[in-house]
Scaffold this motif. Structure first.
Motif, PDB file in Angstrom:
ATOM      1  N   LEU A   1       3.751   6.643   1.067  1.00 57.84           N
ATOM      2  CA  LEU A   1       4.789   6.190   0.139  1.00 57.84           C
ATOM      3  C   LEU A   1       4.487   6.614  -1.289  1.00 57.84           C
ATOM      4  O   LEU A   1       3.314   6.810  -1.652  1.00 57.84           O
ATOM      5  N   ALA A   2       5.535   6.728  -2.104  1.00 55.48           N
ATOM      6  CA  ALA A   2       5.358   7.022  -3.530  1.00 55.48           C
ATOM      7  C   ALA A   2       4.608   5.872  -4.186  1.00 55.48           C
ATOM      8  O   ALA A   2       4.749   4.702  -3.797  1.00 55.48           O
ATOM      9  N   SER A   3       3.790   6.204  -5.179  1.00 49.83           N
ATOM     10  CA  SER A   3       2.976   5.158  -5.831  1.00 49.83           C
ATOM     11  C   SER A   3       3.822   4.220  -6.683  1.00 49.83           C
ATOM     12  O   SER A   3       3.427   3.087  -6.962  1.00 49.83           O
ATOM     13  N   THR A   4       4.991   4.701  -7.110  1.00 49.64           N
ATOM     14  CA  THR A   4       5.903   3.830  -7.882  1.00 49.64           C
ATOM     15  C   THR A   4       7.298   3.882  -7.236  1.00 49.64           C
ATOM     16  O   THR A   4       7.740   4.923  -6.761  1.00 49.64           O
ATOM     17  N   ASN A   5       7.944   2.721  -7.251  1.00 51.44           N
ATOM     18  CA  ASN A   5       9.331   2.617  -6.750  1.00 51.44           C
ATOM     19  C   ASN A   5       9.472   3.173  -5.327  1.00 51.44           C
ATOM     20  O   ASN A   5      10.366   3.976  -5.040  1.00 51.44           O
ATOM     21  N   ALA A   6       8.573   2.737  -4.444  1.00 54.13           N
ATOM     22  CA  ALA A   6       8.579   3.236  -3.061  1.00 54.13           C
ATOM     23  C   ALA A   6       9.857   2.854  -2.314  1.00 54.13           C
ATOM     24  O   ALA A   6      10.333   3.594  -1.454  1.00 54.13           O
TER      25      ALA A   6
ATOM     26  N   GLY B   1       0.827  -1.212   0.000  1.00 55.34           N
ATOM     27  CA  GLY B   1       0.000   0.000   0.000  1.00 55.34           C
ATOM     28  C   GLY B   1       0.855   1.254   0.000  1.00 55.34           C
ATOM     29  O   GLY B   1       2.067   1.210   0.225  1.00 55.34           O
ATOM     30  N   THR B   2       0.181   2.407  -0.252  1.00 60.68           N
ATOM     31  CA  THR B   2       0.912   3.682  -0.258  1.00 60.68           C
ATOM     32  C   THR B   2       0.792   4.410   1.082  1.00 60.68           C
ATOM     33  O   THR B   2       1.463   5.421   1.291  1.00 60.68           O
ATOM     34  N   ARG B   3      -0.077   3.892   1.974  1.00 59.55           N
ATOM     35  CA  ARG B   3      -0.207   4.494   3.305  1.00 59.55           C
ATOM     36  C   ARG B   3      -0.030   3.415   4.362  1.00 59.55           C
ATOM     37  O   ARG B   3      -0.854   2.501   4.472  1.00 59.55           O
ATOM     38  N   ILE B   4       1.072   3.544   5.091  1.00 64.30           N
ATOM     39  CA  ILE B   4       1.407   2.534   6.097  1.00 64.30           C
ATOM     40  C   ILE B   4       1.494   3.223   7.461  1.00 64.30           C
ATOM     41  O   ILE B   4       2.258   4.182   7.627  1.00 64.30           O
ATOM     42  N   PRO B   5       0.737   2.759   8.461  1.00 63.05           N
ATOM     43  CA  PRO B   5       0.850   3.349   9.808  1.00 63.05           C
ATOM     44  C   PRO B   5       2.268   3.166  10.354  1.00 63.05           C
ATOM     45  O   PRO B   5       2.905   2.125  10.128  1.00 63.05           O
ATOM     46  N   ILE B   6       2.737   4.163  11.061  1.00 63.90           N
ATOM     47  CA  ILE B   6       4.073   4.060  11.662  1.00 63.90           C
ATOM     48  C   ILE B   6       4.136   2.876  12.618  1.00 63.90           C
ATOM     49  O   ILE B   6       5.186   2.237  12.775  1.00 63.90           O
ATOM     50  N   SER B   7       3.002   2.549  13.204  1.00 61.10           N
ATOM     51  CA  SER B   7       2.963   1.412  14.140  1.00 61.10           C
ATOM     52  C   SER B   7       3.393   0.111  13.458  1.00 61.10           C
ATOM     53  O   SER B   7       3.944  -0.781  14.101  1.00 61.10           O
ATOM     54  N   MET B   8       3.145   0.013  12.132  1.00 58.96           N
ATOM     55  CA  MET B   8       3.538  -1.202  11.399  1.00 58.96           C
ATOM     56  C   MET B   8       5.066  -1.313  11.330  1.00 58.96           C
ATOM     57  O   MET B   8       5.637  -2.410  11.423  1.00 58.96           O
ATOM     58  N   PHE B   9       5.731  -0.177  11.154  1.00 63.77           N
ATOM     59  CA  PHE B   9       7.199  -0.187  11.135  1.00 63.77           C
ATOM     60  C   PHE B   9       7.732  -0.583  12.514  1.00 63.77           C
ATOM     61  O   PHE B   9       8.712  -1.323  12.624  1.00 63.77           O
ATOM     62  N   HIS B  10       7.042  -0.104  13.557  1.00 64.02           N
ATOM     63  CA  HIS B  10       7.435  -0.458  14.926  1.00 64.02           C
ATOM     64  C   HIS B  10       7.249  -1.951  15.163  1.00 64.02           C
ATOM     65  O   HIS B  10       8.105  -2.620  15.781  1.00 64.02           O
ATOM     66  N   THR B  11       6.144  -2.486  14.647  1.00 62.62           N
ATOM     67  CA  THR B  11       5.871  -3.929  14.791  1.00 62.62           C
ATOM     68  C   THR B  11       6.935  -4.755  14.071  1.00 62.62           C
ATOM     69  O   THR B  11       7.402  -5.781  14.585  1.00 62.62           O
ATOM     70  N   ALA B  12       7.315  -4.291  12.870  1.00 67.33           N
ATOM     71  CA  ALA B  12       8.348  -5.006  12.100  1.00 67.33           C
ATOM     72  C   ALA B  12       9.659  -5.071  12.892  1.00 67.33           C
ATOM     73  O   ALA B  12      10.324  -6.118  12.927  1.00 67.33           O
ATOM     74  N   LEU B  13      10.006  -3.972  13.526  1.00 68.64           N
ATOM     75  CA  LEU B  13      11.226  -3.946  14.338  1.00 68.64           C
ATOM     76  C   LEU B  13      11.112  -4.911  15.511  1.00 68.64           C
ATOM     77  O   LEU B  13      12.055  -5.644  15.831  1.00 68.64           O
ATOM     78  N   SER B  14       9.957  -4.938  16.144  1.00 72.92           N
ATOM     79  CA  SER B  14       9.737  -5.827  17.298  1.00 72.92           C
ATOM     80  C   SER B  14       9.853  -7.289  16.888  1.00 72.92           C
ATOM     81  O   SER B  14      10.483  -8.089  17.587  1.00 72.92           O
TER      82      SER B  14
END
Length: 409
Positions: A390-395, A340-353
């Motif tokens: 995020l950019a729609s292409t090459n994010a 997707g082009t809109r990702i909650p910051i919480s998802m990045f935090h979850t990925a780190l966890s």
């Protein structure tokens, strides 16, 4: 048939009269077979032992011949510090002859300077083993630097017979000594002297081995000065011009070229690493972690190899390359959530966890902002909605496609 001292003198004289540089080099090498013959002939020689021979050759060659026997005797008896001192004296005598002659003498110069450096290495090692102090390698660097001056100042010989054709070989030797004794700052004097002499033939005209050694040390100096673009350029040229059978030299070059390429997002192939098992053992944990986005594994590898990386002056570079691992982790999360082009910051935090990295929400946001700033992610952060747009292409551009990545280190 064993060679006695009289025959040795005759052969030395023949090599000089015929201007046979390679043969002269062979005759002055302590490891040549005739060295053992002369040791047996004189047993425990002193300068007085050679009274009948003094003046048998034109100066300084009578002294050089005597020095040679003394060196071989010390080497045979494993008296390396004494052997180094006598070799230093031999080089001093030889340089008197060298400055009055043309380039045919270069093979002999190369040989005796290499022997000087090797004996210095043996002397320092022997002294350290016996808890003694020795600065033979520093002294050898000083003597070799003097020989460099004698090469570079040849203004009388015809261009094709100039002593200047020895410049880059001698520079390679002196730089190796400086690196060995950790007096790297002294290299600047040598490089400045090279730059100030416009009448030295182009580097590309010198033997390839001279070019490779010079470029390697130039690349190393640039690396240590954090001039990474120049370092990569010189080390790349050194590697591709290095003889295919010189495996050890290729390994030395790649030890620094691989991290520089990793920083640009160019991971070494499995085929290349298979050829260099020592480097594979060090770098593969990092490249595997980058490919998988496994930050925890990357940090474990950093801890495991910290001592070795510090010894090689590579720790900061590899630690910096951790950003590539972080980019890979965030991209895998983005793919898993449907690109997707809109990702909650919480998802990045979850990925780190999930990756085993426990950080506060604010730090996760800071890491994302840094990824955007350094062109690993194309987009922006909406603080109000706590969303990464995020950019729609090459994010997530390929790390290797970032503009001038080495300038951002």
């Amino acid at each position: 048939m064993p060679m006695d001292f009289s025959t040795f003198i005759v052969q030395l004289n023949d090599a000089i009269v015929l201007e046979n540089g390679p043969n002269l080099a062979y005759l002055l090498r302590p490891t040549s077979p005739h060295g053992k013959d002369l040791v047996k002939e004189f047993r425990n020689p002193t300068r007085a032992s050679f009274g009948p021979y003094e003046g048998s050759m034109e100066s300084p060659w009578d002294d050089i011949a005597i020095q040679y026997v003394l060196i071989c005797t010390h080497v045979a008896k494993k008296r390396y510090i004494e052997a180094f001192k006598e070799e230093s004296q031999l080089v001093s005598f030889f340089l008197r002859f060298f400055t009055e002659n043309r380039g045919w003498t270069l093979p002999a110069l190369f040989s005796i300077l290499r022997d000087l450096r090797d004996l210095a290495m043996d002397a320092d090692f022997h002294a350290k083993y016996n808890n003694q102090r020795s600065d033979c390698m520093e002294e050898s660097a000083r003597i070799i630097a003097k020989a460099f001056g004698n090469c570079i100042t040849d203004r009388m010989s015809p261009p094709d017979q100039s002593r200047k054709w020895g410049v880059y070989y001698v520079v390679g030797l002196v730089l190796k000594c400086y690196f060995r004794v950790k007096r790297i700052s002294l290299s600047k004097n040598i490089l400045r002297a090279l730059e100030a002499n416009n009448d030295i033939p182009a580097l590309s005209l010198f033997p390839r081995s001279h070019q490779v050694t010079y470029r390697y040390y130039l690349g190393m100096l640039s690396f240590l000065n954090e001039e990474f673009i120049k370092s990569e350029e010189e080390l790349t040229l050194a590697f591709y011009n290095c003889h295919i059978d010189a495996h050890g030299n290729q390994e030395r070059i790649l030890a620094y070229l691989i991290p520089l390429r990793i920083l640009q997002g160019q991971l070494p192939s499995a085929e290349l690493m298979k050829r260099f098992p020592v480097l594979d053992e060090i770098f593969s944990p990092f490249t595997t972690a980058i490919r998988l986005g496994d930050l925890k594994a990357y940090d474990v590898a950093l801890e495991k190899w910290e001592t070795r990386l510090l010894e090689l002056n590579l720790w900061l570079s590899i630690e910096k390359a951790r950003e590539l691992c972080l980019r890979s982790l965030f991209r895998r999360m983005w793919v898993a959530t449907g690109k997707g082009t809109r990702i909650p910051i919480s998802m990045f935090h979850t990925a780190l966890s999930i990756s085993g990295i426990d950080v506060p929400d604010e730090e996760a946001e800071c890491l994302v902002a840094n990824m955007i700033y350094r062109n690993f992610i194309r987009g922006y952060i909406s603080h109000e909605k706590q969303m990464v747009v995020l950019a729609s292409t090459n994010a997530f551009p390929r790390a290797a496609d970032r503009p001038s990545p080495l300038t951002m280190i």
